[in-house]
Design an enzyme around this catalytic site. Structure first.
Site: not given
Length: 985
Positions: A699, A827, A702, A697
């Site tokens: 940031s 969010d 994963v 994503g």
């Protein structure tokens, strides 16, 4: 001065004597009024208590009841109280009744109430209390009614509750109790109502001491992790009226004499592991609601049910019952719901069904019934669901059902019906699902205007014939149209391209001819198109390749000619099935389709060719052999050897460099744990490889990392930068650590530890086997299901979706109302709702969350955060937002769950919220907007209420949206199958 006569003196003395108690009473009222006015001030002067003033008697205030001119009752329910209960409450010395339910009171159990020496009724339900119930709760010794339901109490229920000997009612439902409940409750010999429902107690049997509760009328322990057999002592509860032991893990049989309890009106034992037969005889003639569904019960259904004149709901579905329905069941005057599907029942359905009662739901599907369909099912004019699929029913559909204007779903597929469908059925206004596949129906589709409410029409494997009429364009809300293997003929109807909401279109196995119109570009939501085995001709329209959601395309066994449009090649990354075989196609196939996934997609097209030999087609170009050059061969071998040596040397150098770097890295990484760990930072750092990457994503990335041989995994979120971590990412990292590191809630994703270095940050979470909600709602449109981890089903049914909604709401409710410092997530979206192996929902990704001070109602945001489609409208014009932005986003998620549509693209260029409110303004029926995959009669009302909640949550004005606490309460009531009405105005 003249003396008073003796008689006057006597009268004056007598009057003075009478006036003394009056003055005392007046002083007591004045004292209590002062106490109450002080109490009002301590409660924050709520506007709901505006009638409390110093110029009137407290006994006249709406919230006060008095006895002998003294305050005895305080009714403070739903007064928007958010402060702790003031100790001065118990200065009202005669207080016997205190109701503080449906407020926002936080903190631990209010022990200040121990000083209310005469308190008999205490209702603290629907608040935000946390922590354990104290061991000294027995000090409330005068209580007869005690309700602490729908809070966040946790731990064990203390044995001392058994010392409240006067209790007649005890409710502790819908809390976070995760320990035990005490056998000492059995000492409450006066108890008439006991509700411990919806708590995650450790697996326990019902204590045999509960058999002493001989006065019980109401016993409510649904979903409390009960195990073992249902105790026989229930047979002795002669006063029992309501017994709910559903959704537990009971085994064995139903107590032999349970249905002999003459006062029993409601019995819920669904979703257990019960076996055996229904005990008989049945003497509980007052039974109103009877639900034994989803067990392993067998045998025949007792004929005694025909005597239950009060019976309204009869649910025995998903068992192994055999034989016929009780002969007099159809004569019961109050019967509205019959759900006996998924059994092994046989016989003929009585023709009088519906003639003697207001029948609303009739579901006999997946049995072995034979004979004809009862013609009186809609005699009362209120039938909403007729579901009789997968039986051996035959004959024609009664004309009377065509005139049933209340019908919403009509499912007769997989039977032996024949003849024509009543013409009126095609135009029934409320009908949304018409499912008739796999019968022998005949006739033509009507040539007059069809019902625009229909969203699902399945008529495959019948004998319908003739042309598909142009009036099909009036089915403007059609989502699924399955008409395979019929006798339809004539030109492919251009009007069908007007159905812009189509997701599935199956017309294979008919006799359609002509060309496909280019207007099919309007099928923007289509994911499955099967037109195989017809006589379609002409070129394949290039616009097929522009359909954004197309996953399955079958145009085989037709007469298409010309080249395959290059645009179809662009579909290859998402196509899960493609078949263009047995046509007259020519030329080279698109290069994107030259792989093994499509090796059988082009058979029996002699003039097609390909460059890649993996496709069983002729080569598109001839490549002559060049003369061999031995010198070139030797040069190539020498060059290859040199290259091999260079690579080997490089690998050695790189390996040694990595070893040194790893030793250095382990020295510079810092691990901060929040839980007990069964792994080290070395386990994590050595496995941050591309092979373990599961997502990325804005940031970071994963990873899923295996931490032991038993298969246990963790999820690692890596936030890194080429140089020093930039300010924005640093803030996101600190926000997640600060929030998640201190949160302990079953519906919030668990942060195990964080590992940090100068230029990278790692967050290690519990791994969620079923990944995120959006992958389940839209994963079959975005990617193959094989990419979705441990997948148990191809879609989410409604009970699972409702469970997810409740879980997510519980997590947000905790953040908003129960945290020591309230938290706005900012969010909330379906991709940030993770699902464990049991599809329990957990809120994740707090990188954008902000802490709120305890007393602040708003918080200034430096930037607009969140995701398109989920953003509350106030973000566009306000720098201060409150928790209602999360309520708005949750409302969007709820609409996603109910409609199956994506938040940022529900229809053309409209977001889901815009689409929903536009349809509301046009007064479009809600049932048409529900996800057709899960639109079943058994859950239709629940879905409609959930849809309305989503709408209310997404109101434009934050002040008009409910709190998450209110939202959670309504969703939990839906799970309890309670009737609700939500107004959208």
């Amino acid at each position: 001065m003249s003396k008073l006569p003796l008689s006057s003196l006597f009268f004056f003395s007598f009057f003075l004597f009478l006036s003394i108690p009056l003055k005392v009473i007046s002083q007591e009222i004045n004292t209590e009024r002062t106490l109450l006015l002080n109490l009002k001030q301590q409660l924050g002067n709520p506007s709901s208590l505006a009638s409390w003033n110093d110029s009137s008697s407290p006994c006249n205030w709406p919230e006060i009841n008095c006895t002998a001119d003294s305050v005895t009752q305080l009714h403070l329910s739903n007064k928007n109280i958010s402060v702790s209960i003031p100790p001065t409450t118990c200065d009202l010395k005669n207080l016997t009744f205190l109701n503080l339910s449906y407020n926002y009171i936080t903190g631990e159990f209010p022990t200040v109430l121990y000083n209310c020496s005469k308190l008999q009724v205490l209702d603290l339900s629907q608040n935000l209390f946390v922590g354990p119930v104290p061991d000294d709760v027995y000090r409330l010794s005068t209580l007869t009614y005690f309700n602490i339901g729908a809070n966040n109490f946790s731990g064990n229920l203390p044995p001392s509750i058994g010392r409240l000997s006067k209790l007649q009612t005890l409710f502790t439902h819908q809390n976070l109790f995760n320990g035990t409940f005490p056998k000492e409750i059995g000492n409450l010999s006066n108890l008439e109502e006991l509700g411990l429902a919806y708590n995650e107690f450790v697996p326990m049997k019902i204590p045999h001491e509960f058999g002493q509760l001989r006065k019980l009328k109401y016993f409510w322990m649904i979903q409390t992790n009960l195990i073992g057999e249902i105790p026989e002592f229930f047979n002795n509860f002669s006063s029992l009226e309501h017994l709910n032991l559903a959704q537990n893990n009971f085994v064995g049989t139903i107590p032999s004499q349970l249905l002999l309890l003459k006062n029993l009106t409601k019995l819920y034992l669904y979703k257990n592991n019960l076996t055996g037969e229904i005990p008989r005889p049945i003497e509980a003639l007052g039974l109103v609601e009877f639900d034994l569904s989803e067990n392993n019960l067998n045998g025949s259904i007792p004929e005694d049910f025909s005597r239950l004149q009060s019976l309204v709901f009869f649910n025995i579905f998903s068992n192994h019952f055999t034989g016929e329905l009780p002969p007099g069941l159809h004569r019961l005057p109050n019967l509205t719901t019959i759900r006996v599907f998924q059994n092994k029942l046989t016989g003929v359905l009585a023709p009088e069904f519906g003639l003697h009662s207001n029948l609303e739901e009739f579901d006999v599907s997946e049995n072995q019934f034979s004979g004809q369909l009862p013609e009186n099912l809609c005699a009362a004019g209120v039938l909403t669901g007729l579901v009789a699929h997968t039986n051996n029913l035959s004959g024609q559909v009664p004309e009377s059902l065509g005139n049933c204007s209340t019908l919403r779903t009509f499912q007769l597929q997989n039977n032996k019906f024949s003849g024509e469908i009543p013409q009126a059925l095609w135009t029934t206004f409320n009908l949304s699902a018409l499912m008739l596949s796999n019968n022998s129906f005949s006739g033509k589709l009507p040539s007059h205007q069809l019902s625009w409410n229909l969203s699902r029409v399945e008529i495959s494997d019948n004998k319908f014939s003739g042309e598909i009429p142009v009036e099909i364009a009036t089915w403007s809300n059609l989502v699924v149209f399955k008409a395979s293997n019929n006798l339809f003929s004539g030109k492919f109807p251009k009007e069908i391209t007007n159905l812009s909401r189509l997701i599935t279109l199956l017309l294979d196995g008919n006799d359609l001819s002509g060309e496909l119109p280019s207007e099919i570009v309007s099928w923007r939501s289509l994911d499955t198109l099967n037109l195989s085995s017809n006589k379609l001709s002409g070129k394949i329209p290039a616009v097929i390749g522009t359909l954004p959601d197309l996953l399955n395309l079958d145009l085989s066994e037709n007469e298409f000619s010309g080249e395959i449009p290059p645009e179809i090649g662009t579909l290859s990354p998402r196509l899960t099935f493609l078949n263009l075989s047995s046509n007259r196609l020519t030329g080279k196939i698109p290069i994107q389709l030259e792989n093994l996934a499509f090796e059988k997609s082009f058979l029996n097209n002699p003039d097609l060719c390909a460059d890649d030999p993996v496709i069983a087609l002729p080569s598109c170009s001839y490549k002559p052999h060049e003369p061999k050059k031995s010198s070139s061969k030797y040069v190539a071998i020498v060059a290859a050897c040199l290259a091999f040596l260079v690579i080997l040397s490089t690998l050695f150098i790189v390996r040694e460099y990595r070893r040194k770097k790893r030793r250095h890295c382990l020295a510079t990484w810092k691990l901060t744990s929040f839980q007990r760990l069964n792994f080290t930072e070395g386990n994590i750092l050595s496995n941050l490889t591309e092979n373990n990457l599961i997502g990325s994503g804005g940031s970071g990335k994963v990873y899923r990392i295996l931490i032991n041989r038993s298969g246990e995994s963790v999820a690692v979120k890596k936030i890194c930068n080429a140089k020093k971590l930039d300010c924005k990412l640093e803030k996101e990292f600190l926000a997640e650590v600060e929030i998640l590191g201190n949160i302990r809630h079953s519906n919030i994703v668990k942060l195990l530890c964080c590992i940090s270095s100068e230029d990278s940050k790692l967050l290690v979470y519990e791994y969620m086997e079923n990944q995120s909600l959006d992958k389940w709602l839209y994963g079959n449109k975005r990617r193959s299901m094989s990419e979705m981890g441990s997948v148990r089903r191809a879609f989410l049914d409604w009970p699972t979706r409702l469970q997810i909604a409740v879980g997510a709401a519980q997590g947000l409710c905790y953040l908003h109302h129960d945290c020591p410092t309230p938290i706005i997530h900012r969010d909330v979206k379906s991709s940030n709702i993770l699902l464990d192996s049991e599809f329990k929902a957990k809120i994740a990704d707090f990188g954008l969350a902000k802490m709120l001070s305890r007393h602040a109602t708003t918080h200034t945001m430096s930037v607009v955060a969140g995701s398109f489609g989920y953003l509350a409208p106030e973000y566009a014009h306000a720098t201060k937002v409150n928790a209602k932005v999360d309520v708005y986003s949750f409302g969007v998620v709820l609409l996603e769950l109910v409609t199956g549509r994506e938040a940022n693209r529900a229809d053309e260029n409209m977001s889901l919220v815009e689409w929903a409110w536009q349809n509301f303004s046009r007064k479009r029926p809600i049932v048409e907007m529900l996800d057709p995959e899960i639109t079943e009669a058994t859950h239709l009302d629940e879905m409609i209420v959930a849809y309305k909640i989503g709408m209310v949550c997404t109101r434009a004005s934050p002040a008009t949206r409910p709190s998450m606490k209110e939202v959670l309460h309504v969703l939990q009531m839906i799970m309890e199958r309670k009737e609700l009405e939500v107004t959208l105005a």
